[in-house]
Design a protein around this motif. Structure first.
Motif, PDB file in Angstrom:
ATOM      1  N   VAL A  68       0.830  -1.205   0.000  1.00 42.01           N
ATOM      2  CA  VAL A  68       0.000   0.000   0.000  1.00 42.01           C
ATOM      3  C   VAL A  68       0.867   1.257   0.000  1.00 42.01           C
ATOM      4  O   VAL A  68       0.659   2.177  -0.805  1.00 42.01           O
ATOM      5  N   LEU A  69       1.845   1.308   0.890  1.00 36.66           N
ATOM      6  CA  LEU A  69       2.655   2.516   1.022  1.00 36.66           C
ATOM      7  C   LEU A  69       3.537   2.747  -0.198  1.00 36.66           C
ATOM      8  O   LEU A  69       3.763   3.895  -0.595  1.00 36.66           O
ATOM      9  N   ARG A  70       4.026   1.672  -0.801  1.00 31.30           N
ATOM     10  CA  ARG A  70       4.793   1.834  -2.035  1.00 31.30           C
ATOM     11  C   ARG A  70       3.916   2.404  -3.144  1.00 31.30           C
ATOM     12  O   ARG A  70       4.356   3.231  -3.941  1.00 31.30           O
ATOM     13  N   ALA A  71       2.668   1.956  -3.205  1.00 34.87           N
ATOM     14  CA  ALA A  71       1.741   2.475  -4.213  1.00 34.87           C
ATOM     15  C   ALA A  71       1.478   3.966  -3.991  1.00 34.87           C
ATOM     16  O   ALA A  71       1.413   4.751  -4.942  1.00 34.87           O
ATOM     17  N   VAL A  72       1.325   4.363  -2.728  1.00 32.66           N
ATOM     18  CA  VAL A  72       1.098   5.775  -2.394  1.00 32.66           C
ATOM     19  C   VAL A  72       2.308   6.613  -2.791  1.00 32.66           C
ATOM     20  O   VAL A  72       2.178   7.671  -3.424  1.00 32.66           O
ATOM     21  N   MET A  73       3.501   6.134  -2.424  1.00 38.23           N
ATOM     22  CA  MET A  73       4.708   6.885  -2.726  1.00 38.23           C
ATOM     23  C   MET A  73       4.935   6.976  -4.236  1.00 38.23           C
ATOM     24  O   MET A  73       5.370   8.009  -4.745  1.00 38.23           O
ATOM     25  N   ALA A  74       4.637   5.892  -4.956  1.00 32.94           N
ATOM     26  CA  ALA A  74       4.807   5.902  -6.409  1.00 32.94           C
ATOM     27  C   ALA A  74       3.858   6.912  -7.052  1.00 32.94           C
ATOM     28  O   ALA A  74       4.244   7.656  -7.960  1.00 32.94           O
ATOM     29  N   ALA A  75       2.615   6.941  -6.586  1.00 28.47           N
ATOM     30  CA  ALA A  75       1.629   7.885  -7.125  1.00 28.47           C
ATOM     31  C   ALA A  75       2.048   9.321  -6.827  1.00 28.47           C
ATOM     32  O   ALA A  75       1.887  10.217  -7.668  1.00 28.47           O
ATOM     33  N   THR A  76       2.596   9.561  -5.640  1.00 26.73           N
ATOM     34  CA  THR A  76       3.062  10.897  -5.266  1.00 26.73           C
ATOM     35  C   THR A  76       4.247  11.312  -6.129  1.00 26.73           C
ATOM     36  O   THR A  76       4.336  12.457  -6.581  1.00 26.73           O
ATOM     37  N   LEU A  77       5.152  10.364  -6.349  1.00 24.13           N
ATOM     38  CA  LEU A  77       6.318  10.646  -7.187  1.00 24.13           C
ATOM     39  C   LEU A  77       5.891  10.964  -8.616  1.00 24.13           C
ATOM     40  O   LEU A  77       6.397  11.907  -9.233  1.00 24.13           O
ATOM     41  N   ASN A  78       4.952  10.200  -9.149  1.00 25.92           N
ATOM     42  CA  ASN A  78       4.460  10.447 -10.510  1.00 25.92           C
ATOM     43  C   ASN A  78       3.787  11.816 -10.608  1.00 25.92           C
ATOM     44  O   ASN A  78       3.948  12.537 -11.596  1.00 25.92           O
ATOM     45  N   ALA A  79       3.032  12.174  -9.570  1.00 28.56           N
ATOM     46  CA  ALA A  79       2.346  13.469  -9.564  1.00 28.56           C
ATOM     47  C   ALA A  79       3.336  14.625  -9.535  1.00 28.56           C
ATOM     48  O   ALA A  79       3.066  15.700 -10.072  1.00 28.56           O
ATOM     49  N   SER A  80       4.500  14.399  -8.914  1.00 25.51           N
ATOM     50  CA  SER A  80       5.510  15.461  -8.806  1.00 25.51           C
ATOM     51  C   SER A  80       6.075  15.837 -10.166  1.00 25.51           C
ATOM     52  O   SER A  80       6.678  16.895 -10.329  1.00 25.51           O
ATOM     53  N   LYS A  81       5.878  14.970 -11.159  1.00 27.15           N
ATOM     54  CA  LYS A  81       6.399  15.214 -12.505  1.00 27.15           C
ATOM     55  C   LYS A  81       5.351  15.870 -13.400  1.00 27.15           C
ATOM     56  O   LYS A  81       5.584  16.054 -14.593  1.00 27.15           O
ATOM     57  N   THR A  82       4.194  16.177 -12.824  1.00 21.81           N
ATOM     58  CA  THR A  82       3.116  16.807 -13.576  1.00 21.81           C
ATOM     59  C   THR A  82       2.890  18.238 -13.082  1.00 21.81           C
ATOM     60  O   THR A  82       3.606  18.715 -12.202  1.00 21.81           O
ATOM     61  N   ASP A  83       1.858  18.887 -13.646  1.00 22.53           N
ATOM     62  CA  ASP A  83       1.533  20.244 -13.192  1.00 22.53           C
ATOM     63  C   ASP A  83       0.618  20.228 -11.969  1.00 22.53           C
ATOM     64  O   ASP A  83       0.156  21.277 -11.520  1.00 22.53           O
ATOM     65  N   LYS A  84       0.347  19.020 -11.429  1.00 20.40           N
ATOM     66  CA  LYS A  84      -0.488  18.895 -10.240  1.00 20.40           C
ATOM     67  C   LYS A  84       0.205  18.033  -9.179  1.00 20.40           C
ATOM     68  O   LYS A  84      -0.266  16.947  -8.830  1.00 20.40           O
ATOM     69  N   PRO A  85       1.340  18.515  -8.653  1.00 18.81           N
ATOM     70  CA  PRO A  85       2.050  17.732  -7.639  1.00 18.81           C
ATOM     71  C   PRO A  85       1.263  17.671  -6.333  1.00 18.81           C
ATOM     72  O   PRO A  85       0.463  18.550  -6.037  1.00 18.81           O
ATOM     73  N   ILE A  86       1.480  16.613  -5.584  1.00 21.40           N
ATOM     74  CA  ILE A  86       0.805  16.448  -4.290  1.00 21.40           C
ATOM     75  C   ILE A  86       1.685  17.078  -3.219  1.00 21.40           C
ATOM     76  O   ILE A  86       2.762  16.565  -2.896  1.00 21.40           O
TER      77      ILE A  86
END
Length: 208
Positions: A68-86
């Motif tokens: 679960v936590l790896r999935a959360v961190m991966a999604a956060t990392l992916n978002a950081s590369k977009t115009d809508k970072p978490i």
């Protein structure tokens, strides 16, 4: 700088993810975790807890929490590369709730298919996700509260002279979605809020 974990521990911590979380990588480096947040501001409290709990899950070989936590961190990392970072707890809780909904959908599909072997794992991971949303300081705006807000905003706009149904819907949407709920954690999907705005604004416009 954190010490490098033995390769044997890393191998033992790798687990088979549930279908709803399969897109997460099996390992995220410390550099990757730091990169998912800007250096201009410290990570949010919930993000910091998740990052620390990830390390604890690796040490404890808690495979479900680790997935679960790896999935959360991966999604956060992916978002950081977009115009809508978490960047905030509100955004992170919104992500967690979306993951929880996907997990619920997966459980329903497994039940319909009679896959008892997958249901238990998915339900455990769903509870882990919900555990973090419950521990956060973010207050969720309920569906009832959203309906009340839409009604209030619609009535105010009608009183100010906006009575055309199409114009009213646009004005309510701009204010509710663009201002009132812009940074809020909401209990329903945005498309449902849009539908609620259309129904309520049309009803009130017709009765005005």
């Amino acid at each position: 700088m954190a010490a490098k974990l033995p390769s044997s521990l890393l191998r033992s911590a790798v687990c088979r993810p549930s279908p709803s979380l399969r897109q997460s990588p099996t390992w995220l480096s410390s550099a990757s975790l730091r990169a998912s947040y800007s250096t201009e501001a410290p990570p949010s409290p919930l993000y910091t807890k998740i990052r620390e709990d990830l390390k604890g899950a690796m040490r404890a070989k808690d495979t479900n929490r680790l997935t679960v936590l790896r999935a959360v961190m991966a999604a956060t990392l992916n978002a950081s590369k977009t115009d809508k970072p978490i960047k905030t707890d509100v955004q992170l809780v919104d992500l967690l709730r979306k993951m929880a909904r996907k997990s619920q959908e997966a459980v329903a599909e497994f039940k319909a298919a009679g896959r008892e072997d997958l249901i238990e794992k998915e339900e455990i991971q769903q509870r882990i996700i919900e555990e973090y949303t419950a521990k956060s300081s973010v207050k969720e705006v309920s569906k009832e509260e959203i309906e009340q807000l839409i009604t209030k905003v619609t009535q105010e706009l009608i009183a100010a002279g906006t009575t055309d149904a199409k114009a009213l819907k646009g004005a309510v949407t701009a204010r509710v979605m663009g201002k009132e709920l812009k940074d809020a954690a909401v209990a329903v999907e945005k498309k449902e809020i849009t539908q609620m705005i259309g129904e309520i604004s049309q009803k009130l416009a017709e009765s005005s």
